[in-house]
Design a protein around this motif. Structure first.
Motif, PDB file in Angstrom:
ATOM      1  N   GLY A 186      -1.723  -8.791   0.820  1.00 49.39           N
ATOM      2  CA  GLY A 186      -0.589  -9.518   1.538  1.00 49.39           C
ATOM      3  C   GLY A 186      -0.091 -10.432   0.369  1.00 49.39           C
ATOM      4  O   GLY A 186       1.187 -10.522   0.235  1.00 49.39           O
ATOM      5  N   GLN A 187      -1.030 -11.267  -0.259  1.00 50.61           N
ATOM      6  CA  GLN A 187      -0.569 -12.168  -1.314  1.00 50.61           C
ATOM      7  C   GLN A 187       0.229 -11.469  -2.237  1.00 50.61           C
ATOM      8  O   GLN A 187       1.146 -11.945  -2.792  1.00 50.61           O
ATOM      9  CB  GLN A 187      -1.704 -12.725  -1.938  1.00 50.61           C
ATOM     10  CG  GLN A 187      -2.093 -14.177  -0.852  1.00 50.61           C
ATOM     11  CD  GLN A 187      -3.177 -15.016  -1.832  1.00 50.61           C
ATOM     12  OE1 GLN A 187      -4.142 -14.431  -2.416  1.00 50.61           O
ATOM     13  NE2 GLN A 187      -3.081 -16.410  -1.652  1.00 50.61           N
ATOM     14  N   LYS A 188      -0.415 -10.251  -2.741  1.00 44.96           N
ATOM     15  CA  LYS A 188       0.118  -9.601  -4.102  1.00 44.96           C
ATOM     16  C   LYS A 188       1.530  -8.910  -3.567  1.00 44.96           C
ATOM     17  O   LYS A 188       2.382  -9.090  -4.226  1.00 44.96           O
ATOM     18  CB  LYS A 188      -0.627  -8.416  -4.453  1.00 44.96           C
ATOM     19  CG  LYS A 188      -0.305  -7.989  -5.823  1.00 44.96           C
ATOM     20  CD  LYS A 188      -1.562  -7.087  -6.270  1.00 44.96           C
ATOM     21  CE  LYS A 188      -1.085  -6.298  -7.401  1.00 44.96           C
ATOM     22  NZ  LYS A 188      -1.933  -5.348  -8.075  1.00 44.96           N
ATOM     23  N   LEU A 189       1.820  -8.390  -2.369  1.00 48.25           N
ATOM     24  CA  LEU A 189       3.169  -7.900  -1.900  1.00 48.25           C
ATOM     25  C   LEU A 189       3.996  -8.806  -1.854  1.00 48.25           C
ATOM     26  O   LEU A 189       5.089  -8.699  -2.237  1.00 48.25           O
ATOM     27  CB  LEU A 189       2.955  -7.362  -0.464  1.00 48.25           C
ATOM     28  CG  LEU A 189       1.999  -5.659  -0.413  1.00 48.25           C
ATOM     29  CD1 LEU A 189       1.830  -5.354   0.939  1.00 48.25           C
ATOM     30  CD2 LEU A 189       2.753  -4.861  -0.765  1.00 48.25           C
ATOM     31  N   VAL A 190       3.701 -10.183  -1.476  1.00 48.84           N
ATOM     32  CA  VAL A 190       4.659 -11.145  -1.146  1.00 48.84           C
ATOM     33  C   VAL A 190       4.850 -11.893  -2.486  1.00 48.84           C
ATOM     34  O   VAL A 190       6.122 -12.002  -2.873  1.00 48.84           O
ATOM     35  CB  VAL A 190       3.846 -12.218  -0.525  1.00 48.84           C
ATOM     36  CG1 VAL A 190       4.776 -13.520  -0.429  1.00 48.84           C
ATOM     37  CG2 VAL A 190       3.791 -11.961   1.299  1.00 48.84           C
ATOM     38  N   GLY A 191       3.972 -11.795  -3.348  1.00 45.70           N
ATOM     39  CA  GLY A 191       4.210 -12.276  -4.944  1.00 45.70           C
ATOM     40  C   GLY A 191       5.407 -11.269  -5.647  1.00 45.70           C
ATOM     41  O   GLY A 191       5.895 -12.089  -6.376  1.00 45.70           O
ATOM     42  N   GLU A 192       5.146 -10.072  -5.443  1.00 41.45           N
ATOM     43  CA  GLU A 192       5.879  -9.208  -6.154  1.00 41.45           C
ATOM     44  C   GLU A 192       7.085  -8.974  -5.491  1.00 41.45           C
ATOM     45  O   GLU A 192       8.317  -8.805  -6.164  1.00 41.45           O
ATOM     46  CB  GLU A 192       5.072  -7.790  -6.277  1.00 41.45           C
ATOM     47  CG  GLU A 192       3.920  -7.987  -7.148  1.00 41.45           C
ATOM     48  CD  GLU A 192       3.032  -6.487  -7.234  1.00 41.45           C
ATOM     49  OE1 GLU A 192       2.046  -6.434  -8.019  1.00 41.45           O
ATOM     50  OE2 GLU A 192       3.539  -5.557  -6.217  1.00 41.45           O
ATOM     51  N   MET A 193       7.446  -8.760  -4.265  1.00 36.90           N
ATOM     52  CA  MET A 193       8.627  -8.553  -3.627  1.00 36.90           C
ATOM     53  C   MET A 193       9.073  -9.449  -2.443  1.00 36.90           C
ATOM     54  O   MET A 193      10.204  -9.378  -1.949  1.00 36.90           O
ATOM     55  CB  MET A 193       8.524  -7.210  -2.882  1.00 36.90           C
ATOM     56  CG  MET A 193       7.932  -6.099  -3.513  1.00 36.90           C
ATOM     57  SD  MET A 193       7.691  -4.489  -2.821  1.00 36.90           S
ATOM     58  CE  MET A 193       6.041  -4.740  -2.249  1.00 36.90           C
ATOM     59  N   GLY A 194       8.439 -10.539  -2.316  1.00 43.33           N
ATOM     60  CA  GLY A 194       8.762 -11.421  -1.194  1.00 43.33           C
ATOM     61  C   GLY A 194       8.359 -11.288   0.123  1.00 43.33           C
ATOM     62  O   GLY A 194       7.774 -10.136   0.337  1.00 43.33           O
TER      63      GLY A 194
END
Length: 265
Positions: A186-194
């Motif tokens: 989840g953190q990586k998804l948010v970091g990459e795409m918001g």
């Protein structure tokens, strides 16, 4: 953590009940908390429905994670994975048996939350929509519409909470090397795409799948159960608890097949 989350959700449900219970809005009084001879429809009733739905949804969806893994792989790479059993064997052989449990944590957690709002929400919406009718007879005649409407509203709310978990699960299944664990995914998804693009890009398709699924599930189960009771010439109050449970399970199986068929596209 789940107990604290459940407690907060219970407070939210009670607040929603209080908001809906305005006599000016409902146009009726239910001093004893009962309606159409059933109830009482109080905070504890909705809490039990929500908790029961949360436990059942999380256990059933979590328990069928290997099926979801196989299904997702077949959908993402149809030329590589061509059959159900073949895909299961191939994934286990190439990545180990544990790969079939990829996404089990977000699945369990996501459907616990989704089940809470779905089943608790359906009970709230059906009761309040019925009370908005001109009479109990009018509510009974409109019971199918009430069930369809209530399930649609409840599922919409539930999907707001489910979507981030599903985004993490699908990414973990499609790319097992993406991140280690649900929180990291989840953190990586948010970091990459918001937040919106990372966790809610599939919200629209999810609504088109889940809302018809839930509407069909509750409406079909209701109609099938009615037909069974009519065929037996009995009402639930005339039967034993095991008999009522058997009717619920039987009608639930039929409803599950109908709902899965409708939502398949």
């Amino acid at each position: 953590a789940q107990a604290a989350l459940a407690y907060r959700f219970a407070l939210l449900i009670d607040n929603l009940v209080g908001a809906f219970a305005s006599q000016a809005l409902l146009g009726c009084t239910i001093a004893d908390g009962k309606y159409m001879g059933q109830g009482p429809f109080d905070g504890m009733h909705y809490l039990k429905a929500a908790f029961g739905g949360a436990v059942c949804c999380s256990v059933t969806h979590g328990g069928t994670t290997p099926i979801d893994v196989v299904k997702t792989r077949m959908q993402l790479e149809p030329t590589r994975y061509t059959s159900f059993l073949g895909t299961m064997r191939q994934v286990a052989a190439e990545e180990g048996s544990a790969a079939l449990l990829t996404g089990v944590v977000p699945t369990f957690q996501g459907y616990f939350v989704q089940g809470w709002f779905k089943f608790g929400g359906v009970e709230i919406c059906k009761t309040k929509f019925a009370q908005m009718c001109s009479s109990e007879r009018d509510a009974y005649q409109k019971r199918d519409v009430i069930t369809l409407g209530g399930s649609a509203v409840a599922e919409f709310v539930a999907d707001i909470f489910l979507c981030p978990y599903e985004a993490c699960r699908i990414r973990a299944v499609s790319d097992p090397t993406y991140a280690n664990g649900m929180f990291a995914t989840g953190q990586k998804l948010v970091g990459e795409m918001g937040v919106v693009n990372g966790l809610y890009s599939g919200f629209g398709p999810m609504l088109f799948k889940q809302i018809p699924y839930t509407m069909a599930k509750f409406a079909v189960q209701q109609k099938v159960a009615e037909q069974i009771y009519n065929g037996l010439g009995k009402s639930p109050s005339d039967m034993s608890k095991s008999g009522v449970l058997a009717v619920s399970l039987g009608s639930g199986v039929v409803a599950g097949v109908a709902a899965a068929t409708i939502s398949q596209p």
